[in-house]
Design a protein around this motif. Structure first.
Motif, mmCIF file in Angstrom:
data_model
loop_
_atom_site.group_PDB
_atom_site.id
_atom_site.type_symbol
_atom_site.label_atom_id
_atom_site.label_comp_id
_atom_site.label_asym_id
_atom_site.label_seq_id
_atom_site.Cartn_x
_atom_site.Cartn_y
_atom_site.Cartn_z
ATOM 1 N N GLU A 170 65.650 34.425 -21.047
ATOM 2 C CA GLU A 170 64.505 33.827 -20.362
ATOM 3 C C GLU A 170 64.811 33.585 -18.887
ATOM 4 N N VAL A 171 66.015 33.088 -18.610
ATOM 5 C CA VAL A 171 66.417 32.848 -17.218
ATOM 6 C C VAL A 171 66.474 34.161 -16.443
ATOM 7 N N ILE A 172 67.042 35.190 -17.056
ATOM 8 C CA ILE A 172 67.143 36.484 -16.381
ATOM 9 C C ILE A 172 65.770 37.043 -16.058
ATOM 10 N N LEU A 173 64.846 36.996 -17.007
ATOM 11 C CA LEU A 173 63.508 37.530 -16.755
ATOM 12 C C LEU A 173 62.813 36.762 -15.636
ATOM 13 N N GLU A 174 63.028 35.454 -15.592
ATOM 14 C CA GLU A 174 62.463 34.654 -14.501
ATOM 15 C C GLU A 174 63.070 35.054 -13.154
ATOM 16 N N GLN A 175 64.388 35.271 -13.121
ATOM 17 C CA GLN A 175 65.045 35.656 -11.872
ATOM 18 C C GLN A 175 64.643 37.067 -11.439
ATOM 19 N N LEU A 176 64.392 37.947 -12.396
ATOM 20 C CA LEU A 176 63.914 39.281 -12.042
ATOM 21 C C LEU A 176 62.577 39.191 -11.313
ATOM 22 N N GLU A 177 61.737 38.294 -11.767
ATOM 23 C CA GLU A 177 60.418 38.136 -11.140
ATOM 24 C C GLU A 177 60.547 37.627 -9.705
ATOM 25 N N ARG A 178 61.559 36.804 -9.443
ATOM 26 C CA ARG A 178 61.719 36.187 -8.118
ATOM 27 C C ARG A 178 62.663 36.966 -7.204
ATOM 28 N N PHE A 179 63.137 38.105 -7.666
ATOM 29 C CA PHE A 179 64.136 38.877 -6.934
ATOM 30 C C PHE A 179 63.607 39.360 -5.588
ATOM 31 N N VAL A 180 64.434 39.168 -4.567
ATOM 32 C CA VAL A 180 64.164 39.722 -3.233
ATOM 33 C C VAL A 180 65.319 40.664 -2.899
ATOM 34 N N ALA A 181 65.013 41.926 -2.712
ATOM 35 C CA ALA A 181 66.061 42.924 -2.501
ATOM 36 C C ALA A 181 66.758 42.717 -1.157
ATOM 37 N N PRO A 182 68.087 42.788 -1.142
ATOM 38 C CA PRO A 182 68.805 42.722 0.138
ATOM 39 C C PRO A 182 68.627 44.019 0.916
ATOM 40 N N GLU A 183 68.942 43.969 2.181
ATOM 41 C CA GLU A 183 68.880 45.178 2.996
ATOM 42 C C GLU A 183 69.861 46.212 2.456
ATOM 43 N N PRO A 184 69.417 47.457 2.265
ATOM 44 C CA PRO A 184 70.311 48.482 1.726
ATOM 45 C C PRO A 184 71.520 48.731 2.621
ATOM 46 N N LYS A 185 72.559 49.275 2.026
ATOM 47 C CA LYS A 185 73.747 49.667 2.779
ATOM 48 C C LYS A 185 73.368 50.728 3.797
ATOM 49 N N TRP A 186 74.017 50.699 4.924
ATOM 50 C CA TRP A 186 73.736 51.569 6.054
ATOM 51 C C TRP A 186 72.367 51.282 6.670
ATOM 52 N N GLY A 187 71.911 50.041 6.438
ATOM 53 C CA GLY A 187 70.722 49.580 7.130
ATOM 54 C C GLY A 187 71.103 49.073 8.505
ATOM 55 N N ALA A 188 70.287 48.210 9.054
ATOM 56 C CA ALA A 188 70.469 47.761 10.438
ATOM 57 C C ALA A 188 71.816 47.077 10.651
ATOM 58 N N GLN A 189 72.261 46.282 9.679
ATOM 59 C CA GLN A 189 73.521 45.545 9.854
ATOM 60 C C GLN A 189 74.702 46.494 10.039
ATOM 61 N N GLU A 190 74.809 47.486 9.135
ATOM 62 C CA GLU A 190 75.930 48.417 9.224
ATOM 63 C C GLU A 190 75.805 49.341 10.436
ATOM 64 N N ARG A 191 74.592 49.753 10.756
ATOM 65 C CA ARG A 191 74.405 50.651 11.909
ATOM 66 C C ARG A 191 74.791 49.956 13.214
ATOM 67 N N GLU A 192 74.505 48.659 13.291
ATOM 68 C CA GLU A 192 74.877 47.914 14.495
ATOM 69 C C GLU A 192 76.393 47.858 14.646
ATOM 70 N N ILE A 193 77.098 47.648 13.533
ATOM 71 C CA ILE A 193 78.549 47.604 13.571
ATOM 72 C C ILE A 193 79.110 48.961 13.987
ATOM 73 N N LEU A 194 78.592 50.031 13.394
ATOM 74 C CA LEU A 194 79.058 51.373 13.720
ATOM 75 C C LEU A 194 78.804 51.719 15.180
ATOM 76 N N ASP A 195 77.674 51.279 15.704
ATOM 77 C CA ASP A 195 77.355 51.552 17.111
ATOM 78 C C ASP A 195 78.352 50.864 18.033
ATOM 79 N N LYS A 196 78.767 49.670 17.660
ATOM 80 C CA LYS A 196 79.734 48.950 18.473
ATOM 81 C C LYS A 196 81.110 49.605 18.459
ATOM 82 N N LEU A 197 81.425 50.245 17.318
ATOM 83 C CA LEU A 197 82.722 50.906 17.190
ATOM 84 C C LEU A 197 82.747 52.257 17.870
ATOM 85 N N ALA A 198 81.588 52.824 18.122
ATOM 86 C CA ALA A 198 81.505 54.194 18.687
ATOM 87 C C ALA A 198 81.965 54.213 20.138
#
Length: 198
Positions: A170-198
């Motif tokens: 029951e708890v899992i099904l409730e949490q599935l309903e409230r789930f907010v997806a995190p930013e995917p890998k290689w999204g803005a956060q990772e691209r910013e880091i890579l740009d700084k290293l370039a």
């Protein structure tokens, strides 16, 4: 969230609690009016989840490779059964059909299936939640290992922190309903880091 994919053992395991939670999972999904998506088999925890959902009037969709149909392992009474070419196609089809994924106790096949969906979520192939029904601490050591992977810099904390776990369906099904997806890998956060290293 209308459809839930369940990954679990094709065996019953050694403890009665595993069978009990499989039955409860199927019943709860059906009672909430959700569609159960699973691997299409009739044995083990897989069969119990399907049977219990069907007994409560739930809709159950199975996805099974042809070789398992040939071995007479397919469940004969499902609402709908997709027969696919192989395991890869099975996982892809289940991913298309489901809005979220839950792993019950199981072996390597169960782990491989839920981890592939979690990996796809991290890569942005889909943005659907993944969860572990952690019965009697079955997955405790696995979560310790996931945390070690995070601590050592191999898994981003935003993915670890949004991986759902509970010993209550029951708890899992409730949490599935409230789930907010995190930013995917290689999204803005990772691209910013890579740009700084370039």
């Amino acid at each position: 969230m209308n459809s839930i994919a369940i990954f679990c053992g094709s065996s019953l395991g050694t403890d009665q609690i595993f069978a009990d939670i499989a039955k409860l999972t199927g019943e709860t999904i059906a009672k909430q009016g959700k569609t159960l998506v699973y691997g299409g088999g009739r044995s083990g925890l897989m069969g119990l989840v399907a049977d219990s959902a069907l007994a409560k009037g739930g809709k159950v969709i199975g996805v099974i490779p042809q070789n398992l149909v040939d071995a007479e392992l397919a469940h004969p009474h499902l609402t709908e059964l997709y027969t696919v070419k192989d395991m890869h196609e099975r996982k892809t089809k289940m991913s298309e059909l489901a809005d979220g994924f839950i792993a019950l106790p199981g072996g390597p096949g169960t782990w491989e299936e839920i981890f592939e969906q979690w990996t796809w979520a991290q890569l942005g192939i889909h943005l659907k939640p993944c969860a572990f029904l952690n019965v009697e601490g079955f997955y405790d050591d696995l979560f310790k290992f996931i945390q070690l992977s995070t601590d050592k810099g191999f898994t981003k904390s935003r993915f670890t922190n949004t991986l759902i776990q509970s010993d209550s369906i029951e708890v899992i099904l409730e949490q599935l309903e409230r789930f907010v997806a995190p930013e995917p890998k290689w999204g803005a956060q990772e691209r910013e880091i890579l740009d700084k290293l370039a």
